[in-house]
Write a protein that holds these residues in place. Structure first.
Motif, PDB file in Angstrom:
ATOM      1  N   UNK A  34       0.851  -1.189   0.000  1.00  0.00           N
ATOM      2  CA  UNK A  34       0.000   0.000   0.000  1.00  0.00           C
ATOM      3  C   UNK A  34       0.884   1.235   0.000  1.00  0.00           C
ATOM      4  N   UNK A  35       0.773   2.044  -1.025  1.00  0.00           N
ATOM      5  CA  UNK A  35       1.575   3.253  -1.127  1.00  0.00           C
ATOM      6  C   UNK A  35       1.054   4.326  -0.189  1.00  0.00           C
ATOM      7  N   UNK A  36       1.959   5.155   0.314  1.00  0.00           N
ATOM      8  CA  UNK A  36       1.544   6.224   1.214  1.00  0.00           C
ATOM      9  C   UNK A  36       1.143   7.458   0.423  1.00  0.00           C
ATOM     10  N   UNK A  37       0.146   8.160   0.937  1.00  0.00           N
ATOM     11  CA  UNK A  37      -0.295   9.411   0.335  1.00  0.00           C
ATOM     12  C   UNK A  37       0.219  10.591   1.134  1.00  0.00           C
ATOM     13  N   UNK A  38       1.097  10.328   2.093  1.00  0.00           N
ATOM     14  CA  UNK A  38       1.646  11.396   2.908  1.00  0.00           C
ATOM     15  C   UNK A  38       2.008  10.884   4.279  1.00  0.00           C
ATOM     16  N   UNK A  39       2.536  11.775   5.092  1.00  0.00           N
ATOM     17  CA  UNK A  39       2.911  11.437   6.457  1.00  0.00           C
ATOM     18  C   UNK A  39       3.285  12.711   7.192  1.00  0.00           C
ATOM     19  N   UNK A  40       3.398  12.602   8.495  1.00  0.00           N
ATOM     20  CA  UNK A  40       3.787  13.763   9.284  1.00  0.00           C
ATOM     21  C   UNK A  40       4.289  13.281  10.622  1.00  0.00           C
ATOM     22  N   UNK A  41       4.832  14.186  11.401  1.00  0.00           N
ATOM     23  CA  UNK A  41       5.422  13.854  12.679  1.00  0.00           C
ATOM     24  C   UNK A  41       4.609  14.441  13.825  1.00  0.00           C
ATOM     25  N   UNK A  42       4.528  13.685  14.926  1.00  0.00           N
ATOM     26  CA  UNK A  42       3.924  14.150  16.166  1.00  0.00           C
ATOM     27  C   UNK A  42       5.063  14.235  17.179  1.00  0.00           C
TER      28      UNK A  42
ATOM     29  N   UNK B 273      -1.785  -1.915  -5.283  1.00  0.00           N
ATOM     30  CA  UNK B 273      -1.565  -0.751  -6.136  1.00  0.00           C
ATOM     31  C   UNK B 273      -0.332  -0.973  -6.995  1.00  0.00           C
ATOM     32  N   UNK B 274      -0.245  -0.224  -8.082  1.00  0.00           N
ATOM     33  CA  UNK B 274       0.958  -0.297  -8.887  1.00  0.00           C
ATOM     34  C   UNK B 274       2.111   0.317  -8.117  1.00  0.00           C
ATOM     35  N   UNK B 275       3.318   0.077  -8.584  1.00  0.00           N
ATOM     36  CA  UNK B 275       4.490   0.540  -7.861  1.00  0.00           C
ATOM     37  C   UNK B 275       4.523   2.070  -7.790  1.00  0.00           C
TER      38      UNK B 275
ATOM     39  N   UNK C 154      -0.405  -8.618  -0.494  1.00  0.00           N
ATOM     40  CA  UNK C 154      -0.918  -8.569   0.874  1.00  0.00           C
ATOM     41  C   UNK C 154      -0.129  -9.423   1.861  1.00  0.00           C
ATOM     42  N   UNK C 155       0.678 -10.344   1.369  1.00  0.00           N
ATOM     43  CA  UNK C 155       1.434 -11.232   2.241  1.00  0.00           C
ATOM     44  C   UNK C 155       2.794 -11.510   1.617  1.00  0.00           C
ATOM     45  N   UNK C 156       3.718 -11.975   2.423  1.00  0.00           N
ATOM     46  CA  UNK C 156       5.003 -12.427   1.924  1.00  0.00           C
ATOM     47  C   UNK C 156       4.793 -13.761   1.214  1.00  0.00           C
ATOM     48  N   UNK C 157       5.102 -13.861  -0.084  1.00  0.00           N
ATOM     49  CA  UNK C 157       4.887 -15.135  -0.785  1.00  0.00           C
ATOM     50  C   UNK C 157       5.574 -16.320  -0.110  1.00  0.00           C
ATOM     51  N   UNK C 158       6.680 -16.059   0.586  1.00  0.00           N
ATOM     52  CA  UNK C 158       7.382 -17.156   1.258  1.00  0.00           C
ATOM     53  C   UNK C 158       6.549 -17.771   2.377  1.00  0.00           C
ATOM     54  N   UNK C 159       5.550 -17.037   2.879  1.00  0.00           N
ATOM     55  CA  UNK C 159       4.706 -17.545   3.962  1.00  0.00           C
ATOM     56  C   UNK C 159       3.522 -18.359   3.455  1.00  0.00           C
ATOM     57  N   UNK C 160       3.299 -18.337   2.146  1.00  0.00           N
ATOM     58  CA  UNK C 160       2.124 -18.999   1.583  1.00  0.00           C
ATOM     59  C   UNK C 160       2.332 -20.514   1.554  1.00  0.00           C
ATOM     60  N   UNK C 161       1.343 -21.235   2.041  1.00  0.00           N
ATOM     61  CA  UNK C 161       1.332 -22.696   1.978  1.00  0.00           C
ATOM     62  C   UNK C 161       0.093 -23.113   1.188  1.00  0.00           C
ATOM     63  N   UNK C 162       0.301 -23.728   0.035  1.00  0.00           N
ATOM     64  CA  UNK C 162      -0.817 -24.201  -0.769  1.00  0.00           C
ATOM     65  C   UNK C 162      -1.372 -25.490  -0.149  1.00  0.00           C
ATOM     66  N   UNK C 163      -2.693 -25.607  -0.140  1.00  0.00           N
ATOM     67  CA  UNK C 163      -3.376 -26.710   0.537  1.00  0.00           C
ATOM     68  C   UNK C 163      -4.353 -27.367  -0.430  1.00  0.00           C
ATOM     69  N   UNK C 164      -4.351 -28.707  -0.441  1.00  0.00           N
ATOM     70  CA  UNK C 164      -5.349 -29.435  -1.218  1.00  0.00           C
ATOM     71  C   UNK C 164      -5.867 -30.594  -0.375  1.00  0.00           C
TER      72      UNK C 164
END
Length: 973
Positions: A115-123, A568-570, A739-749
């Motif tokens: 998810x790309x950021x549309x901005x940010x700020x500091x508190x 989103x696209x890069x 949405x996830x790290x592909x390395x964490x994906x486990x395919x199930x059948x």
């Protein structure tokens, strides 16, 4: 009752001056922070102080109505509301609700992969300073309408200045409205904002419930840190209760515990269509103030002279006057101001009381007063308990596609869908709390709904709905902010629970806190978290749930599905070191939707599985079995381009299914446990289960249930389409990678036959560099073909989920891939057979297997140890057998040989069978196969040396005139 800022005021000389409402709205506490020692503790925010949800929501809603009056209907219709994490996320939501048609976004400290950021700020004064803006819609902040910024308090105004500066450079507009519960800026800070607005050339209006100033001595930071250090090193708690020995030093003077005011139940709801009723108690008339915009908070009657024996107080008596130094600055004369290029202020809008649809909070109930904790004791963290207690998990039928909050945007449409779903979710929570029915004393149970850091709005609305249903409810949330706890009636934070972070925060592990929960007199607590935070840390012996159970008799957990935007696209490169130059979120040419979930799609609960499919329920896809078979074998169609007519077995066959389920449930549970434990052992990170629809889906759900039941792990689970000869759904993989790290994906059948799908998946991933991060290994319940390394068993036995079609698979069809229905940017399709709900046994199958988990747990643990140490290299024995059978029977096409009980069952249910080969001596596992074969007029041939229990053969030269073993027509029955 004393003011909850007295303890700090007396020891540090801190003074709170301003509107008369301030003492009822704010207390004081101390925190270890090198930039600011004191903490203003709101009694109406629902963060640190448990409060009636109607008061919390009503405060924000009223402010939203005032913003609407200030802007006018037309400008309000173009407004966007932006709230600050973590404390003001729900407040901003409520303000947006008051505006009516405004979309809402809140900042976040949780980065979201893809998810790309549309901005940010500091508190600058916060312990966690960086805020991100992650809207799903990149145009959300780009419109010309007013931007409404919402925070719980204005202290210096620095955060607002930082936000306005950054956003105005990227999304300039001519009007801003800044909203807070209290405005505590000094005169110099007010002047800075006025000058800044003139510099921008924009109008900036301010609205608050009350205004004032905090007067701080010069040495307050040093003295505050010394005071915090002294009390943090007080004697530790020795038992599970949140009591502590009094600290030494001046702070430990004996102060009697304040008597508790009588508890009051929720007020009768008003006719307001959108606002929860605000409970009231008889109040003395409020003294008029000079601030025309601050809503009056009438004083409550004084607490009784004698202590009560009931639960903690639910109404705050009149707060005593706060000492005021002679040299203190004069109090502001109003609580709403605006700054614009041509003037320093504009008249404030009418107070919320002018709007009849939303009640203005008139009484601020006090923080619950523990009656069993020594007064003036510094309360350290609650101790760890030996093991996580049993927690009641309450499934929420959270509406599909509705975000869990405003982290990525929340629209009026989302709000309407949430409103519609609240009654059902409220009913589920109320039923779960039914065990806490009125006790012997006739007192209704006192319930706390506890939100989670930024997740404040969802639990607030749930709490409000429970309150409207007549329960005695309070609401607060956990927090990242470390605050000293002192058990003194003149201090705002009486108790604290400390537990490890449980949402894998980007800034690393650390402590989190829940304040004023221990000793609060609660009979039950409902912890509400999002699914990203439903982790092993949450359920650990020192985790939040265990800490709550050490102090509250009953703990329930409700998990809201974490919402993640479509990928989103890069983003384009950005300049380094500039917080507002974060990657932009450009529009995408294709927008992959979020997963489909039950009950809108499938009969599974929404948290059980997300279907990465498109819904083709309204498309006519079924064709007679004979027509499909002829078209497939002649090459005129692919099997995935149509669906067989859903075959509903006879009553006798249905009885066979239930009998088979009863006899094999423990065997299946053992296989489920074995494959799940193997996956968890070989995937140290949190695995993401991705079932191959449709046969893999029930297995994936069962694996998820095992992980939850045995380890408290709430694993993400999705279902994707894979089609023999066409490959796996590439768009589904792209969604997963975003949405996830592909390395964490486990395919199930469900099972392997000859290994065709195993080969299909490996080939699809191998041929595309885009998907190189995915592991092609498949985890299956049964691997009779010896095609995979990760399995529950290699025996070929009856898995009842293979006995039926959609009615054991969530009422979902097999998947469809057809060019006129599935475009280049679409998921593969499937149908939801809602009309078959009367015959659905999907959840009955799952529940029957899950009921055997405890029974097989010990043998699973032993067998998995042996399995992990064994050589599990696939031998592909099944493939060799299929090739041999294909030639021996003159078929010459391995795709027409379907080995194993599961595949044979599919042949009988969905294809045109020729004959069935059965291992000689096979018993009950083949009862349903023999029955189906009898009904369809298909012979069963017993053979020796078969590596499977049975093999189904599809007729090799099918025409609509050849359906039987002899090539002649046989009527299907």
């Amino acid at each position: 009752m004393v003011w909850t800022g007295t303890w700090v005021a007396e020891r540090l000389g801190v003074e709170l001056i301003g509107d008369e409402e301030l003492p009822a709205l704010l207390g004081l506490a101390l925190r270890r922070n090198p930039k600011r020692a004191h903490l203003l503790v709101s009694s109406v925010l629902g963060k640190h102080v448990p409060q009636h949800p109607s008061v919390v929501y009503g405060s924000g809603l009223g402010l939203g109505l005032r913003v609407r009056e200030l802007l006018g209907a037309e400008e309000a219709g173009r407004a966007v509301v932006l709230g600050y994490a973590e404390t003001a996320t729900a407040l901003g939501h409520a303000v947006a609700d008051g505006l009516g048609s405004a979309p809402y976004l809140h900042s976040t400290r949780r980065p979201v992969p893809g998810v790309a950021t549309a901005g940010g700020f500091e508190e600058s004064h916060s312990h966690a300073t960086s805020h991100l803006l992650l809207p799903e819609d990149p145009e959300l902040l780009a419109g010309p309408g007013p931007l409404v910024l919402v925070d719980d308090e204005f202290s210096t105004g620095n955060t607002v200045l930082n936000t306005l500066r950054g956003l105005h450079e990227r999304y300039p507009r001519d009007r801003y409205v800044v909203v807070a519960l209290v405005d505590m800026r000094a005169p110099a800070d007010r002047d800075r904002l006025t000058a800044f607005a003139a510099e921008l050339g924009a109008r900036v209006d301010l609205l608050s419930l009350a205004a004032g100033t905090v007067v701080l001595p010069d040495d307050v930071l040093e003295k505050g840190q010394e005071l915090v250090a002294r009390h943090e090193h007080a004697a530790p708690v020795t038992g599970p209760a949140a009591s502590a020995a009094p600290a030494s030093g001046p702070a430990a003077s004996a102060v009697p515990t304040a008597p508790a005011a009588p508890a009051s139940g929720p007020a009768t709801p008003t006719a307001a269509p959108t606002a929860s009723a605000v409970p009231t108690v008889p109040a003395a008339p409020a003294t008029p103030t000079a601030a025309p915009t601050a809503p009056a908070v009438p004083a409550a009657p004084a607490a009784p002279a004698e202590p009560t024996t009931g639960p903690a107080a639910s109404a705050m008596p009149t707060a005593p006057a706060v000492p005021t130094a002679p040299a203190a600055p004069t109090a502001p004369t109003r609580s709403a101001e605006s700054t614009a290029p041509t003037r320093s202020a504009v008249p404030a809008p009418p107070t919320p009381s002018a709007a009849p649809t939303v009640p203005t909070p008139t009484v601020i109930p006090a923080v619950p007063t523990p009656t069993d904790i020594p007064a003036a004791a510094a309360l350290p963290a609650a101790p760890a308990v030996p093991a996580a207690p049993a927690v009641v998990r309450v499934p929420l039928d959270w509406p599909a596609e509705v975000p869990d909050g405003g982290r990525h945007g929340f629209t009026p449409e989302h709000r309407a869908r949430l409103e519609a779903a609240l009654p059902g979710m409220t009913k589920a929570l109320a039923e779960a709390l039914a065990a806490d029915a009125p006790d012997g004393a006739g007192r209704a149970p006192r319930v706390l709904v506890l939100g989670f850091e930024e997740l404040m709005y969802a639990p607030l609305r749930l709490a409000g709905a429970l309150e409207d249903a007549g329960l005695d409810v309070r609401y607060s949330t956990t927090t990242r902010s470390p605050v000293l706890a002192v058990d003194d009636p003149g201090y705002a934070i009486r108790t604290r629970l400390v537990f490890p972070a449980h949402d894998d925060p980007a800034d690393g592990p650390g402590d989190r806190y829940a304040y004023n929960v221990a000793g609060g007199g609660f009979d039950a607590v409902v912890a509400v978290v999002d699914s990203a935070a439903d982790t092993p840390e949450l359920h650990a012996p020192d985790g939040l749930l265990a800490q709550l159970a050490a102090h509250v008799p009953r703990v329930a957990l409700a998990v809201v599905p974490s919402y993640t935007p479509r990928p989103r696209s890069q983003p384009r490169p950005q300049a380094a070191m500039d917080p507002m130059a974060a990657p932009e979120a450009p529009e995408r040419s294709s927008m992959l939707p979020e997963p489909l979930r039950g009950p809108a799609f499938s009969s599974y609960a929404p948290e059980e599985v997300g279907w990465l499919l498109q819904d083709l329920s309204d498309v006519e896809l079924e064709a007679p079995t004979e027509e499909r078979e002829e078209a497939i074998q002649r090459g005129g169609a692919h099997y995935a381009e149509s669906l067989p007519v859903e075959y509903q077995p006879s009553a006798r066959y249905q009885e066979l299914f239930h009998s088979a389920l009863e006899s094999s449930a423990a065997r299946i549970a053992h296989a489920v446990g074995t494959v799940t434990e193997t996956v968890l052992a070989e995937k140290p990170a949190r695995p993401v289960l991705v079932s191959l629809a449709r046969a893999g889906t029930p297995v994936g759900v069962l694996m998820r249930r095992w992980a939850l039941h045995r380890h408290g792990l709430d694993l993400p689970h999705y279902a994707v389409s894979i089609v023999r000869g066409r490959g796996i759904d590439a768009n589904a993989l792209r969604w997963l990678a975003a949405h996830h790290d592909p390395a964490d994906v486990v395919f199930v059948d469900g099972w392997t036959g000859k290994g065709a799908i195993t080969r299909e998946l490996a080939a699809a991933l191998r041929e595309s560099e885009e998907f190189a991060g995915f592991d092609p290994e498949i985890a299956v319940l049964a691997d009779p073909g010896s095609c995979v390394r990760t399995y529950g068993t290699r025996e070929d036995f009856l898995i009842p989920s293979a006995c039926l079609n959609s009615t054991v698979s969530g009422l979902i069809s097999r998947t469809v891939l057809r060019a006129d229905l599935v475009g280049a940017h679409d998921f593969h399709g499937a149908k939801f057979y809602r009309d078959l709900s009367g015959a659905d046994v999907s959840n009955a199958f799952l529940d029957a297997v899950e009921a055997r988990f405890d029974e097989v747990a010990a043998t699973v643990d032993t067998d998995v140890k042996d399995l992990l140490a064994a050589d599990r290299t696939p031998t592909w024995e099944g493939w060799a057998a299929v090739e041999r059978i294909s030639e021996e029977y003159g078929i010459h096409d391995v795709n027409l040989v379907k080995p194993g009980v599961g595949e044979t069952t599919r042949v009988l249910l969905r294809r045109v069978p020729w004959k069935i080969l059965a291992k000689r001596g096979a018993g009950a596992d083949l009862a349903h196969v023999r029955l189906l074969a009898e009904q369809r007029g298909v012979p069963v041939e017993e053979v020796d040396g078969l590596p499977y229990t049975c093999v189904g053969l599809i007729h090799p030269q099918y025409t609509r005139g050849a359906t039987g073993a002899d090539g002649k027509a046989v009527a299907s029955r």
